[in-house]
Scaffold this motif. Sequence first.
Motif, PDB file in Angstrom:
ATOM      1  N   ALA A   1       0.843  -1.198   0.000  1.00 50.21           N
ATOM      2  CA  ALA A   1       0.000   0.000   0.000  1.00 50.21           C
ATOM      3  C   ALA A   1       0.871   1.238   0.000  1.00 50.21           C
ATOM      4  N   LYS A   2       0.252   2.376  -0.361  1.00 50.56           N
ATOM      5  CA  LYS A   2       0.927   3.675  -0.317  1.00 50.56           C
ATOM      6  C   LYS A   2       0.054   4.641   0.452  1.00 50.56           C
ATOM      7  N   ASP A   3       0.693   5.428   1.325  1.00 49.38           N
ATOM      8  CA  ASP A   3      -0.063   6.389   2.119  1.00 49.38           C
ATOM      9  C   ASP A   3       0.845   7.560   2.448  1.00 49.38           C
ATOM     10  N   GLY A   4       0.673   8.677   1.729  1.00 47.14           N
ATOM     11  CA  GLY A   4       1.486   9.862   1.970  1.00 47.14           C
ATOM     12  C   GLY A   4       2.944   9.607   1.643  1.00 47.14           C
ATOM     13  N   LYS A   5       3.821   9.947   2.602  1.00 50.97           N
ATOM     14  CA  LYS A   5       5.252   9.778   2.355  1.00 50.97           C
ATOM     15  C   LYS A   5       5.760   8.382   2.726  1.00 50.97           C
ATOM     16  N   PHE A   6       4.843   7.492   3.151  1.00 46.49           N
ATOM     17  CA  PHE A   6       5.229   6.125   3.492  1.00 46.49           C
ATOM     18  C   PHE A   6       4.547   5.114   2.580  1.00 46.49           C
ATOM     19  N   VAL A   7       5.198   3.966   2.409  1.00 53.25           N
ATOM     20  CA  VAL A   7       4.580   2.819   1.730  1.00 53.25           C
ATOM     21  C   VAL A   7       4.617   1.641   2.701  1.00 53.25           C
ATOM     22  N   THR A   8       3.691   0.714   2.524  1.00 56.08           N
ATOM     23  CA  THR A   8       3.638  -0.489   3.353  1.00 56.08           C
ATOM     24  C   THR A   8       4.252  -1.653   2.580  1.00 56.08           C
ATOM     25  N   VAL A   9       5.224  -2.298   3.195  1.00 58.11           N
ATOM     26  CA  VAL A   9       5.934  -3.406   2.541  1.00 58.11           C
ATOM     27  C   VAL A   9       5.851  -4.642   3.427  1.00 58.11           C
ATOM     28  N   LYS A  10       5.511  -5.785   2.815  1.00 56.46           N
ATOM     29  CA  LYS A  10       5.541  -7.061   3.532  1.00 56.46           C
ATOM     30  C   LYS A  10       6.911  -7.678   3.329  1.00 56.46           C
ATOM     31  N   MET A  11       7.662  -7.846   4.420  1.00 52.86           N
ATOM     32  CA  MET A  11       9.046  -8.280   4.372  1.00 52.86           C
ATOM     33  C   MET A  11       9.155  -9.797   4.246  1.00 52.86           C
ATOM     34  N   PRO A  12      10.345 -10.312   3.874  1.00 51.63           N
ATOM     35  CA  PRO A  12      10.522 -11.768   3.753  1.00 51.63           C
ATOM     36  C   PRO A  12      10.223 -12.524   5.042  1.00 51.63           C
TER      37      PRO A  12
ATOM     38  N   THR B   1      13.755 -10.003  22.014  1.00 48.03           N
ATOM     39  CA  THR B   1      14.900  -9.224  22.469  1.00 48.03           C
ATOM     40  C   THR B   1      14.851  -7.782  21.982  1.00 48.03           C
ATOM     41  N   ARG B   2      13.859  -7.450  21.126  1.00 43.99           N
ATOM     42  CA  ARG B   2      13.744  -6.080  20.633  1.00 43.99           C
ATOM     43  C   ARG B   2      13.284  -5.154  21.751  1.00 43.99           C
ATOM     44  N   GLN B   3      13.902  -3.980  21.856  1.00 48.43           N
ATOM     45  CA  GLN B   3      13.552  -3.030  22.908  1.00 48.43           C
ATOM     46  C   GLN B   3      12.125  -2.511  22.721  1.00 48.43           C
ATOM     47  N   LYS B   4      11.376  -2.457  23.828  1.00 45.20           N
ATOM     48  CA  LYS B   4       9.994  -1.982  23.747  1.00 45.20           C
ATOM     49  C   LYS B   4       9.921  -0.484  23.485  1.00 45.20           C
ATOM     50  N   THR B   5      10.991   0.237  23.820  1.00 38.21           N
ATOM     51  CA  THR B   5      10.985   1.693  23.656  1.00 38.21           C
ATOM     52  C   THR B   5      11.730   2.135  22.394  1.00 38.21           C
ATOM     53  N   LYS B   6      12.067   1.196  21.488  1.00 35.37           N
ATOM     54  CA  LYS B   6      12.829   1.546  20.293  1.00 35.37           C
ATOM     55  C   LYS B   6      12.028   2.522  19.435  1.00 35.37           C
ATOM     56  N   SER B   7      12.697   3.564  18.927  1.00 36.25           N
ATOM     57  CA  SER B   7      11.996   4.654  18.236  1.00 36.25           C
ATOM     58  C   SER B   7      11.350   4.205  16.929  1.00 36.25           C
ATOM     59  N   THR B   8      11.885   3.137  16.304  1.00 31.93           N
ATOM     60  CA  THR B   8      11.331   2.705  15.015  1.00 31.93           C
ATOM     61  C   THR B   8      10.205   1.684  15.158  1.00 31.93           C
ATOM     62  N   ASN B   9       9.798   1.375  16.398  1.00 33.05           N
ATOM     63  CA  ASN B   9       8.698   0.417  16.600  1.00 33.05           C
ATOM     64  C   ASN B   9       7.400   0.892  15.949  1.00 33.05           C
ATOM     65  N   LYS B  10       7.240   2.213  15.844  1.00 36.81           N
ATOM     66  CA  LYS B  10       5.991   2.756  15.296  1.00 36.81           C
ATOM     67  C   LYS B  10       5.838   2.455  13.809  1.00 36.81           C
ATOM     68  N   TYR B  11       6.957   2.104  13.143  1.00 40.18           N
ATOM     69  CA  TYR B  11       6.886   1.796  11.709  1.00 40.18           C
ATOM     70  C   TYR B  11       6.529   0.343  11.434  1.00 40.18           C
ATOM     71  N   ILE B  12       6.539  -0.494  12.478  1.00 44.61           N
ATOM     72  CA  ILE B  12       6.200  -1.902  12.302  1.00 44.61           C
ATOM     73  C   ILE B  12       4.703  -2.080  12.545  1.00 44.61           C
ATOM     74  N   LEU B  13       3.962  -2.451  11.491  1.00 41.68           N
ATOM     75  CA  LEU B  13       2.517  -2.608  11.603  1.00 41.68           C
ATOM     76  C   LEU B  13       2.162  -3.992  12.120  1.00 41.68           C
ATOM     77  N   GLU B  14       2.926  -5.002  11.709  1.00 32.89           N
ATOM     78  CA  GLU B  14       2.659  -6.366  12.132  1.00 32.89           C
ATOM     79  C   GLU B  14       3.981  -7.078  12.318  1.00 32.89           C
ATOM     80  N   ARG B  15       4.191  -7.664  13.503  1.00 33.02           N
ATOM     81  CA  ARG B  15       5.444  -8.344  13.795  1.00 33.02           C
ATOM     82  C   ARG B  15       5.589  -9.601  12.945  1.00 33.02           C
ATOM     83  N   ARG B  16       6.865 -10.028  12.788  1.00 32.73           N
ATOM     84  CA  ARG B  16       7.107 -11.278  12.055  1.00 32.73           C
ATOM     85  C   ARG B  16       6.500 -12.448  12.827  1.00 32.73           C
ATOM     86  N   LYS B  17       6.181 -13.515  12.097  1.00 37.31           N
ATOM     87  CA  LYS B  17       5.559 -14.656  12.729  1.00 37.31           C
ATOM     88  C   LYS B  17       6.597 -15.453  13.516  1.00 37.31           C
ATOM     89  N   LYS B  18       6.170 -16.004  14.644  1.00 40.32           N
ATOM     90  CA  LYS B  18       7.097 -16.752  15.508  1.00 40.32           C
ATOM     91  C   LYS B  18       7.505 -18.035  14.830  1.00 40.32           C
TER      92      LYS B  18
END
Length: 274
Positions: free
Chosen positions: A166-177, A257-274
């Motif tokens: 998807a595309k929304d403003g200055k960001f796009v949504t990408v599904k990663m490997p 192990t990812r930090q809960k307060t990491k500044s880039t967490n807001k860019y992750i819409l859905e976490r990788r599958k366990k």
Amino acid sequence: MSVRKLKPVTPGQRFRVVNGFDAITTDKPEKSLLSPLKKSGGRNSQGKMTIRQKGGGHKRRYRVIDFKRDKQDVAATVKSIQYDPNRTAFIALLEYTDGEKRYIIAQNGLQVDQTVTSGSNAAPEIGNALPLSDIPLGTIISCIELRPGQGAVMARSAGTFAQLMAKDGKFVTVKMPSGETRLILSGCLATIGAVSNSDHQLLVSGKAGRSRWLGRRPRTRPVAMNPVDHPMGGGEGRASGGHPRSRNGIPAKGYRTRQKTKSTNKYILERRKK
């Protein structure tokens, strides 16, 4: 793209599965794009071992790869598809119209004598690098930047690809490997197509010596160690070892192990599958 199963003439070849190298067109690298590659053997500047299970391996020379694709709006011809000992993917040698030569990560289906370009004016075809804002939705992409001008950092290994959702403003949504869905700035470059050598996952080394050729030394199982050496060591008889964890006590399965307060967490819409 194919694999070859060897005849079992020796114990090491009985289960060995090797790459067919059908896509490779030459075995001679471009001399101007080679540089020395020094091995550390897992030692730091003081000569102390800081990384275990590392050392030896075949001597290599580094192929200088153009991850930035910053020579924009200049056509380049694919001269050859080559093997690179430093990565799982194949690489392609490009020759631009002004005579400059560069290596890029080869995409699946990239052919010799094919013309590729990069920039906003490039067509969304295999091997071309475009800003994410100019790529049609649903396109399979690879070699993706995380920050504009940084150079490709994601989806670079053999057979990997991401999908533009998807595309929304200055960001796009990408599904990663990995299955993670995240936002990336639309000005970042990505290459059309999946990375080459998708059969890499089918290879079987066949013997321990092949790991040594790759620079990997033997690894002792934690459950065979003593309690002083590893949290999973010790016990009377053949003890199972308890909860799987690393040498310094971090759980191995499912522990985040990812930090809960990491500044880039807001860019992750859905976490990788366990």
